[in-house]
Design an enzyme around this catalytic site. Sequence first.
Site, mmCIF file in Angstrom:
data_model
loop_
_atom_site.group_PDB
_atom_site.id
_atom_site.type_symbol
_atom_site.label_atom_id
_atom_site.label_comp_id
_atom_site.label_asym_id
_atom_site.label_seq_id
_atom_site.Cartn_x
_atom_site.Cartn_y
_atom_site.Cartn_z
ATOM 1 C CE LYS A 165 -0.955 2.223 0.832
ATOM 2 N NZ LYS A 165 -2.410 2.476 0.669
ATOM 3 C CE1 TYR A 209 -7.301 17.835 7.158
ATOM 4 C CE2 TYR A 209 -9.079 16.410 7.910
ATOM 5 C CZ TYR A 209 -7.824 16.959 8.100
ATOM 6 O OH TYR A 209 -7.084 16.620 9.207
#
Length: 319
Positions: free
Chosen positions: A220, A54
Site C-alpha cells: 500500500k 504503547y
Amino acid sequence: MEYRHLGRSGIQVSALSLGSWVTFHNQIGVDSAVEAMSAAYDVGVNFFDNAENYANGMSEEIMGSALKKLGWRRGSYLISTKFFFGINESVNEKNTLNRKYLIEGINNSLKRLDMDYVDFIYCHRPDPHTPIEETVWAMHNIVEWGKALYWGTSEWSAAEIMAAIEIAEKHHLHKPVMEQTQYNLLNRTRFEVEYARLFKDYGYGATTFSPLASGLLTGKYNNGIPEGSRGDLPGFEWLRNRLTNQDGISKVKKLQVIAAGLGVTMSQMALAWCLKNPNVSTVITGASRVEQIHENMKALSVVQKLTPDVMKKIEEALS
C-alpha cells in the site's frame, strides 16, 4: 489454528497472534478492540500482545476493558506486557531495567489491565546502565510472586540474552525463555544469523513482530503514504523514510508478482513466509479493522503453497 510451544517451555501459543501496538487508542477504542480481539479469538488466536508504553499506557487500559466485556475464561488466553521505555519522565522510571522500575512497572500494568497476572513479561530493550544480574533477579521475583508466568527479552543481542540465561542458571532463577524481535522478508539477519545458536542450543522461543514491515510488505506504500495509514499517523513520522524506501518498494513489487501467481495477497504470503520458519513461535499481527484480521488469518493455509521452488523465487526477488 496451529499452536506452537514457546521455545522449550510447556506453554503453547497460536501461530498467529494479535498485537496492540499503533492500533489500540491511536486508531481504535474499546468497542473496536472488543470486535478485533473477538474476531481473532474465534479463529483460535490465544495470545494478545501489549506493552506499558504503547499509547502511554492507554493500550493496556483499552485491552483490559475489552477483556472485561468479552468475559473469556482466563485460562483460554495469554496476555503480555513489556518494560523499559516507561511512561513517566523521572530518572528511575524511563529507559531503564532497574529493580525499582520493573517492580513498580508490573504493578502499574496490572492495574491498567485490571488483571491479577499477565502470562508474559519482556524487557523491552537492553539497559546498558543496569547490571544484567539486577534485572534477572527482579524478573525472577516477579515470576515467583505470580504476577507473571514467563519472562523474556525484546531486541536484545544474542550475547546479552546468553548472559541473562547464564546468570539465571548460576543462581537457579527463572530464565528468560523467549525473545520478541522484528522478523520479516526485509529484516532477517538478526533472527536467522545472530540468534541461530539461541534457538539450537537454548531452545529460545520467538514471538516475532512487524511481519509486514510496518505495512511496507502489503504494497500500500508503493505510491506514497496513503491518508489515514500508519505512516500518516502523528507521532509515527520516524516510519516514513522506511515506508518510502525505494529499494524496499522495488522488492515488494517483485514479491507481489509471486503472490499473485499463488492466488494470495501480498500480506498473506509475507505472513506465511514468517510461519515457514520453525524457530518462530508466533507471528504477532496488527489490525485496525476486523476485515484485516480475517485476511491475515488465511495466511495459515498459504504456508503449504510455499514450496521449495516458490521459496527460491522469493529469495531471488529479495536479492
